[in-house]
Design an enzyme around this catalytic site. Structure first.
Site, PDB file in Angstrom:
ATOM      1  N   GLU B 170       0.825  -1.218   0.000  1.00 47.57           N
ATOM      2  CA  GLU B 170       0.000   0.000   0.000  1.00 47.57           C
ATOM      3  C   GLU B 170       0.853   1.259   0.000  1.00 47.57           C
ATOM      4  O   GLU B 170       2.056   1.232   0.255  1.00 47.57           O
ATOM      5  CB  GLU B 170      -0.934   0.013   1.199  1.00 47.57           C
ATOM      6  CG  GLU B 170      -0.287  -0.352   2.522  1.00 47.57           C
ATOM      7  CD  GLU B 170       0.906   0.435   2.929  1.00 47.57           C
ATOM      8  OE1 GLU B 170       0.797   1.702   2.930  1.00 47.57           O
ATOM      9  OE2 GLU B 170       1.957  -0.151   3.260  1.00 47.57           O
ATOM     10  N   GLY B 311       6.674   0.048   3.762  1.00 48.22           N
ATOM     11  CA  GLY B 311       5.405  -0.312   3.135  1.00 48.22           C
ATOM     12  C   GLY B 311       5.569  -0.573   1.658  1.00 48.22           C
ATOM     13  O   GLY B 311       6.609  -1.089   1.232  1.00 48.22           O
ATOM     14  N   GLU B 312       4.542  -0.253   0.879  1.00 52.75           N
ATOM     15  CA  GLU B 312       4.489  -0.448  -0.582  1.00 52.75           C
ATOM     16  C   GLU B 312       4.365  -1.920  -0.971  1.00 52.75           C
ATOM     17  O   GLU B 312       4.099  -2.234  -2.127  1.00 52.75           O
ATOM     18  CB  GLU B 312       5.747   0.109  -1.290  1.00 52.75           C
ATOM     19  CG  GLU B 312       5.986   1.586  -1.104  1.00 52.75           C
ATOM     20  CD  GLU B 312       7.234   2.068  -1.870  1.00 52.75           C
ATOM     21  OE1 GLU B 312       7.872   1.268  -2.576  1.00 52.75           O
ATOM     22  OE2 GLU B 312       7.555   3.261  -1.742  1.00 52.75           O
ATOM     23  N   GLY B 313       4.635  -2.831  -0.030  1.00 54.37           N
ATOM     24  CA  GLY B 313       4.747  -4.244  -0.356  1.00 54.37           C
ATOM     25  C   GLY B 313       6.195  -4.714  -0.358  1.00 54.37           C
ATOM     26  O   GLY B 313       6.481  -5.863  -0.696  1.00 54.37           O
TER      27      GLY B 313
END
Lengths: 346, 346
Positions: B170, B311-313
């Site tokens: 995300e 984050g971001e994956g």
């Protein structure tokens, strides 16, 4: 013969370090948010003297050797498993083969001192010093000449290899005993703390192992410096790994250190030449009692902690993609300026 | 509209589990010596109902959304960074792009509710519910209808994707605030414990964030069940991720869960359908305060602990090679019998 310690440069470079930190800190991410990978990226940049890191011809070396102390029942597996597992590795069926295939490492097994003879094989490097060490509860594991032969053979192997990254693993029934003895004698860690279940000892077997190792400790009161301790209680695969690590560092190659046994080799290498640590990435913390303490002693923070205790180099290759990611993130990520992203400070 | 909860089968299968354990335990290694990877191998086999695991068309979904609460100064970065970082991801410059390229994941960014409009882009999935949530210190973050729209959109995205493994990440300024609020309200974890520094708050900023989040908590005393809590204090990217995770599990896909925010989506999904956890691999433990507690609450043991908080994956894709290794080791390693290696018991 006498092994000549290769000269190892420290990687310290204040100007390059500042440049690398600046580059890492201006990537499109909060400062420090890549955690441990940022430390690895910095280390890689310093080793390769560049802010663009690249890896070539990754090598996996598995050093195999037998241990005389196996005769005293310190392992859950019989000694013949060493030669059988070398065969399994040459046939491609061991865990380390699976991981080497996954990650494109060229795998070679080094016969450093297995108690059996092998036919030639394209993935076998024959450097047998002897058919296993002597039982170190009764005698020195190896002579001084054997020790130097092993160290030099390790260095020679590395000299012959291409590439700029080498992963180090091992196979040898009873070699957690040898690693525990090295750890105990070279640090302030007690024998009890250094000694663990290896491949899966029961409680009574663990007690027995501790008693046997205490006999070894008492047998070698005068072994104090790293080379003395290695000769007294080490193993051929450990000594050869130590020589190989020192040579790798002298050529500014990245060294991927696997678990407890490879860690013991690293400990001895560090005792001989402290700056060898600059080139080492400690890949995982094994479930083996003692390994955690060894890492703490070296102030090393491993990348993985998966409760593994297999050896072979498996922890090193499992961590490899993280090392690669650290390099790629430093090489490829956009900066705040290049991506037009607002930074925290405006 | 009303989101219909997809039916999720538990992966429990006593006979298959025994078969998988037998296979894993007879590989040429001490029993249990691959540690956590053995648990993952077992889980993968149960998910895929096979003792040979294979992955196809791995997908990386990054859900992006804005949060009204950002106006209250809970993040170190301004809200416009959400849209800028979406742009960075579409241009290939973010950390998650680097990792997706490294590991061959097909990366798509989902506009779940960013406070700006985007042009069409081959890697952008447009599912904007609204231009950011409302500020949950003053109103419900989203209406019931918006919540169900978000959940359904997540499910629809997954239905449209090929493959059997999806990584969830995300992007959204202030979304650690939303995750902290969800965590606090849905568990016994205090707001103080749930609230951390996000992208890098100073001590006074952290105190301020805690005060703001307390206002949000006090504003929504009646939000109790997972959907109520999501509507009151959640985010569009989190809700859409929850719907996507539920759909992925209903199709027996492996779910790679990233850090704190993805973990909050997993927490809500688990509140709606507990067996969704069977399909989840928790990839890393972030440095964000609260994430450790969230994982403990779910009895989840993450694969990595690298002090990351991006984050971001990124944590999901960094852990991916370990998941792949678990599968390959189960598929490819020789057994004691096939390799002619002596086992511990003779």
């Amino acid at each position: 013969m006498t092994f000549a310690l290769p000269a190892i440069e420290p990687i310290t470079d204040v100007r390059l370090e500042a440049k690398l930190r600046h580059k890492i800190d201006h990537k499109t991410k909060p400062v420090g948010s890549l955690g441990q990978l940022e430390d690895i990226a910095l280390q890689l940049g310093l080793i390769q003297r560049s802010d663009v890191v690249s890896f070539k011809d990754p090598q996996m070396l598995v050093f195999a050797g037998d241990h005389g102390i196996a005769a005293d029942g310190v392992s859950a597996f019989p000694q013949e498993v060493t030669v059988q597992m070398v065969g399994n590795m040459l046939a491609g069926g061991a865990a380390i083969n699976v991981l080497a295939r996954q990650h494109g490492f060229h795998l070679q097994v080094v016969d450093a001192g297995v108690a059996a003879n092998f036919d030639d094989h394209p993935h076998l490097i024959k450097k047998k010093v002897a058919h296993g060490t002597k039982n170190c509860t009764k005698a020195a594991a190896m002579s001084g000449d054997e020790l130097h032969t092993a160290l030099q053979a390790g260095a020679d192997i590395v000299k012959s290899l291409p590439g700029n990254i080498i992963a180090f693993g091992e196979m040898g029934i009873a070699n957690t005993s040898s690693a525990a003895l090295l750890l105990h004698r070279l640090t302030n860690i007690t024998l009890k703390d250094a000694t663990g279940r290896g491949t899966g000892l029961t409680d009574p077997q663990l007690l027995h192992k501790r008693k046997v190792l205490m006999l070894a400790v008492l047998r070698h009161p005068d072994a104090v410096d790293p080379l003395q301790v290695m000769a007294a209680m080490g193993g051929f695969e450990i000594a050869m790994m130590t020589g190989a690590m020192l040579q790798a560092a002298s050529q500014r190659r990245v060294i991927l250190v696997d678990g407890f046994i490879a860690g013991a080799a690293a400990l001895v290498a560090q005792g001989l030449s402290p700056q060898v640590l600059h080139y080492m990435v400690f890949c995982h913390r094994s479930a083996e009692r003692g390994h955690r303490l060894l890492l703490e002693h070296l102030k090393a923070r491993p990348l993985l902690d998966l409760d593994m205790r297999l050896g072979e180099g498996t922890g090193a290759l499992l961590a490899w993609p993280l090392v690669q990611s650290a390099a790629r993130l430093m090489n490829e990520m956009a900066s705040f300026a290049s991506a037009g992203v607002s930074n925290k400070d405006g």
